[in-house]
Design an enzyme around this catalytic site. Structure first.
Site, short mmCIF file in Angstrom:
data_model
loop_
_atom_site.label_atom_id
_atom_site.label_comp_id
_atom_site.label_asym_id
_atom_site.label_seq_id
_atom_site.Cartn_x
_atom_site.Cartn_y
_atom_site.Cartn_z
N GLY A 138 30.35 28.40 15.73
CA GLY A 138 31.49 28.64 16.62
C GLY A 138 32.50 27.50 16.61
CD GLU A 188 32.68 31.99 14.25
OE1 GLU A 188 31.94 31.49 15.12
OE2 GLU A 188 32.55 33.16 13.85
CB ALA A 205 27.64 29.58 19.91
N1 COA Z 1 23.67 24.27 20.62
C1 COA Z 1 22.93 23.63 21.56
N2 COA Z 1 22.59 22.33 21.47
C2 COA Z 1 23.01 21.67 20.38
C3 COA Z 1 23.75 22.27 19.35
C4 COA Z 1 24.09 23.64 19.51
N3 COA Z 1 24.84 24.30 18.61
N4 COA Z 1 23.99 21.35 18.40
C5 COA Z 1 23.43 20.21 18.81
N5 COA Z 1 22.83 20.39 20.01
C6 COA Z 1 22.09 19.41 20.81
C7 COA Z 1 20.74 19.08 20.19
O1 COA Z 1 19.78 20.04 20.57
C8 COA Z 1 20.47 17.73 20.79
O2 COA Z 1 20.02 17.89 22.12
P1 COA Z 1 18.84 16.91 22.70
O3 COA Z 1 19.44 15.54 22.64
O4 COA Z 1 18.62 17.43 24.06
O5 COA Z 1 17.71 17.08 21.74
C9 COA Z 1 21.86 17.09 20.87
O6 COA Z 1 22.80 18.17 20.80
C10 COA Z 1 22.13 16.15 19.71
O7 COA Z 1 21.89 16.88 18.51
P2 COA Z 1 20.88 16.34 17.37
O8 COA Z 1 20.44 17.52 16.57
O9 COA Z 1 19.83 15.49 17.96
O10 COA Z 1 21.89 15.43 16.55
P3 COA Z 1 21.82 15.09 15.00
O11 COA Z 1 22.88 14.06 14.79
O12 COA Z 1 20.43 14.79 14.56
O13 COA Z 1 22.24 16.45 14.24
C11 COA Z 1 23.64 18.41 13.88
C12 COA Z 1 23.53 16.98 14.46
C13 COA Z 1 25.00 18.94 14.24
C14 COA Z 1 23.48 18.32 12.35
C15 COA Z 1 22.51 19.29 14.47
O14 COA Z 1 22.53 19.11 15.90
C16 COA Z 1 22.70 20.75 14.20
O15 COA Z 1 22.41 21.19 13.10
N6 COA Z 1 23.15 21.53 15.22
C17 COA Z 1 23.22 22.97 15.14
C18 COA Z 1 24.39 23.38 14.31
C19 COA Z 1 24.48 24.88 14.21
O16 COA Z 1 23.68 25.56 13.61
N7 COA Z 1 25.54 25.40 14.84
C20 COA Z 1 25.85 26.79 14.77
C21 COA Z 1 25.59 27.43 16.07
S1 COA Z 1 26.29 29.06 16.09
#
Ligand code: COA
Length: 257
Positions: free
Chosen positions: A110, A113, A65
Site C-alpha cells: 500500500g 500504491e 497496509a
Molecule cells: N504492517 C504492520 N506492521 C509492520 C509493517 C506492516 N506492513 N511493516 C513493518 N511493520 C512493523 C513490524 O512488525 C515491526 O513491529 P515490531 O517492532 O512490533 O516487531 C516494526 O514495524 C519494524 O519492522 P521490522 O520488520 O522489525 O523492521 P526491519 O527494518 O527489520 O524490516 C521491512 C523492514 C519493511 C523490510 C519489513 O518490516 C517488512 O518486510 N515489512 C512488510 C512489508 C510488506 O510486505 N508490506 C506490504 C503490506 S500490503
C-alpha cells in the site's frame, strides 16, 4: 492541524502530509487511512498549490497496509478495507493540485500504491519500493495492478507483482518507477524546491493539465483529444492566461493569481 498518526503542515501554498507511525514503519491501518483522508480534505480546503506526501522517521515512506490488522479480515471486511484504500488513493490522484510523493524509505504494498497515486515520485537513495503482496498470499489492492502497469509497462509490472520484487532506488529510477533519486539528507530540500516551483505556476492551468493527463488513462485517444481541446480553450477564460501571454508580449515575468 494534527491527527494521531498523520501530521499536517501548510505554508505558502505548499501542504505537506506526513504519515506518522514510525514504530510500525508508517504502515496504514484503518485510523491512519481515515486521518489521511481528512488531511487531504483539509489540504483541498486551504489554498494548496502543491501537496507533498511523505513518511515520518528515517526508515520508511509507508511499509504497506497494516498486515497485523489485515490478517483476520473476512472477505466482506477486506472489501471495505480495499474500498477505503482506493478512496484515499483516488483522492490523491484527483487532488486539484500536483502531488509529490517524497519516498524517504521503504514503500511496499500500500505504500508503493500511495506513491503510484501521486503525480510525481522523488526517491531518497535509501528508498526501496515494491508491490510485495504476493508473499502475503494476496495481490495489490489499492490500485497497484492498474497504476503500476500504466507507469512502467505491462511486462515489468507483471514481473514486479508476480515476484514481489523489492526494488532499490537506482533500479526504480531506471524502471521509471520514480522520477528522480536524491541523497537521503537532500530529499526534503529537493522536494520543497519542486513544490515551490509548482506553487508559482498558474494553478488553474496546472489543475487542467493534471486532469487532462489523468483522462488519458480513462479515455480512448479520440475522446482524450476532445477533452484536451475543451480544457485548453476553457483556460482562455482565466486571468492567468491573460497575464501569462501579456507578460510574454511585454517582455516581463508573469504574476499569476
Ligand atoms: N504492517 C504492520 N506492521 C509492520 C509493517 C506492516 N506492513 N511493516 C513493518 N511493520 C512493523 C513490524 O512488525 C515491526 O513491529 P515490531 O517492532 O512490533 O516487531 C516494526 O514495524 C519494524 O519492522 P521490522 O520488520 O522489525 O523492521 P526491519 O527494518 O527489520 O524490516 C521491512 C523492514 C519493511 C523490510 C519489513 O518490516 C517488512 O518486510 N515489512 C512488510 C512489508 C510488506 O510486505 N508490506 C506490504 C503490506 S500490503
Amino acid at each position: 492541524m494534527d491527527w494521531d498518526t498523520v501530521s499536517f503542515d501548510h505554508d505558502a501554498g505548499i501542504t505537506t502530509i506526513t504519515v506518522d507511525r514510525p514504530d510500525r514503519l508508517n504502515a496504514l491501518n484503518r485510523p491512519t487511512l481515515r486521518a489521511l483522508d481528512e488531511a487531504i480534505d483539509e489540504a483541498a480546503e486551504r489554498d494548496t498549490r502543491a501537496l507533498v506526501v511523505t513518511g515520518a522517521g528515517d526508515d520508511a515512506f509507508v511499509a504497506g497496509a497494516d498486515i497485523e490488522q489485515m490478517r483476520d479480515l473476512s472477505v466482506e471486511e477486506a472489501q471495505a478495507y480495499a474500498r477505503l484504500g482506493h478512496d484515499v488513493m483516488n483522492r490523491i490522484e484527483t487532488f486539484p493540485a500536483p502531488v509529490i510523493a517524497a519516498v524517504n524509505g521503504y514503500a511496499f504494498g500500500g505504500g508503493c500504491e500511495l506513491a503510484l497515486a501521486a503525480d510525481l515520485r522523488i526517491a531518497s537513495e535509501r528508498a526501496v519500493l515494491g508491490q510485495t503482496e504476493i508473499d502475503l498470499g494476496i495481490i495489490p489492492g489499492w490500485g497497484g495492478t492498474q497504476r503500476l502497469v500504466r507507469l512502467v509497462g505491462d511486462e515489468l509490472a507483471r514481473r514486479l507483482i508476480f515476484f514481489g520484487e523489492r526494488v532499490d532506488a537506482q533500479d526504480a529510477d531506471q524502471y521509471g518507477l520514480v522520477g528522480d533519486v536524491v541523497a537521503h539528507d537532500q530529499l526534503d530540500e529537493f522536494v520543497q524546491g519542486m513544490a515551490e516551483d509548482l506553487a508559482e505556476k498558474p494553478a488553474f492551468a496546472l489543475q487542467a493539465a493534471k486532469e487532462a493527463i489523468n483522462q488519458s488513462h480513462r479515455m480512448d485517444l479520440e475522446d482524450g483529444l476532445q477533452y484536451e481541446q475543451r480544457a485548453w480553450s476553457g483556460l482562455f477564460g482565466t486571468a492567468d492566461q491573460r497575464e501569462g501571454m501579456t507578460a510574454f508580449v511585454e517582455d516581463r515575468d508573469p504574476e499569476f493569481e
